[in-house]
Design an enzyme around this catalytic site. Structure first.
Site, PDB file in Angstrom:
ATOM      1  N   SER A 173       0.863  -1.184   0.000  1.00  0.00           N
ATOM      2  CA  SER A 173       0.000   0.000   0.000  1.00  0.00           C
ATOM      3  C   SER A 173       0.897   1.231   0.000  1.00  0.00           C
ATOM      4  CB  SER A 173      -0.859  -0.007   1.274  1.00  0.00           C
ATOM      5  OG  SER A 173      -1.399   1.276   1.511  1.00  0.00           O
ATOM      6  N   TYR A 204      -1.977  -0.910  10.337  1.00  0.00           N
ATOM      7  CA  TYR A 204      -2.103  -1.209   8.901  1.00  0.00           C
ATOM      8  C   TYR A 204      -0.851  -0.725   8.158  1.00  0.00           C
ATOM      9  CZ  TYR A 204      -4.000  -1.192   4.126  1.00  0.00           C
ATOM     10  OH  TYR A 204      -4.203  -1.399   2.784  1.00  0.00           O
TER      11      TYR A 204
END
Ligand code: NDP
Length: 254
Positions: free
Chosen positions: A159, A172
């Site tokens: 990401s 995350y």
């Protein structure tokens, strides 16, 4: 290797993945579902792994309706799975197919969008388990069946927040930094050793449930759909990317 723009625009032939056995985690929804459909459309036999069987069954039906090879449903919860579960998965694949040609480690969870100072320990543990530890355990267990393929490709999912730290992305972001590190470490170990290559994809902003959870005010129509970012996945899973190893590749320009 193709340029970044060429990869985003890659056009797969309908036989690109003919007869390849490809396992996709989180295949019941979002990007994983789109990847399962795209791989089946390119001729692959897809193993649909995920935790919600009803969603996997829907993807199974959709693939058959689109004339794809009959897929396999493999229920697995990455939060609770143990080393034994991953070894059993590897054994099942070995017994049924004798090899694995592609592994797309796509499943992940978002956790809390809150400052690290307030981050809950139990959420932290869950995110690290699902997004990092389970990815390592599954890949380690499946490496022997991947090594039986003539051209195996492993894709981890990264990401933008796994490359540049940003506020309030908590565990995350940390988990995606870990994925970048795992890919570089593992790819360096595999370099020149044999037939398995290992890379990361950063999907970029894509209209899915997770994206809506992270940005509830955003209009999903302003985003790429999961189906639109598939060229990068197909490129990395197919023979045109043979030799590409240890890269972190964006699936779109956003
Ligand atoms: P979704 O939330 O839409 O889908 C996530 C998938 O992972 C679902 O199929 C879900 O299963 C599965 N999953 C979650 N937890 C588990 C678990 N414990 N065991 C097994 N499967 C599990 O997310 P996206 O499709 O958006 O995300 C896919 C990947 O892409 C993730 O790794 C995410 O971090 C990454 N990503 C996404 C971006 C985006 O903009 N969408 C941007 C950057 C990265 P179920 O349906 O049963 O919940």
């Amino acid at each position: 290797m193709l340029s970044a723009d060429q990869i985003i625009q890659y056009q797969a032939s309908p036989t690109l993945l003919q007869d390849r056995i490809i396992l996709i985690t989180g295949a019941g929804d979002g990007i994983g579902k789109a990847a399962a459909m795209a791989c089946a459309a390119a001729g692959a036999k897809v193993i649909l792994a995920g935790r919600t069987v009803a969603k996997l069954e829907q993807v199974y039906d959709d693939i058959l309706a689109a004339q794809g090879h009959e897929p396999v449903i493999y229920p697995i919860d990455l939060e609770g799975a143990t080393e034994d579960d991953y070894n059993e998965l590897a054994l099942n694949i070995d017994n049924q197919f004798g090899r694995l040609d592609g592994l797309l480690l796509n499943a992940g969870i978002l956790g809390q969008r809150t400052p690290l100072s307030n981050y809950r320990q139990d959420v932290w543990d869950r995110v690290i388990k699902v997004n990092v530890t389970a990815q390592f355990q599954m890949t380690q267990a499946l490496m022997p069946v991947l090594e039986k393929s003539a051209d195996a490709s492993v894709i981890f999912t990264s990401s933008g927040v796994g490359k540049v730290g940003r506020a309030f992305w908590g565990a995350y972001a940390v988990s995606k930094f870990a994925i970048e590190g795992m890919v570089q470490t593992w790819a360096a170990e595999l370099e020149d050793l044999g037939s398995v290559r290992l890379n990361a994809i950063d999907p970029g902003a894509t209209a899915t449930t997770m994206r809506a959870q992270a940005f509830p005010a955003e209009n999903p129509n302003d985003l790429k759909t999961a189906a639109e970012i598939m060229p990068t996945y197909l490129y990395l899973l197919g023979p045109d990317s043979t030799g590409v190893n240890g890269q972190s590749i964006k699936a779109q320009n956003r």
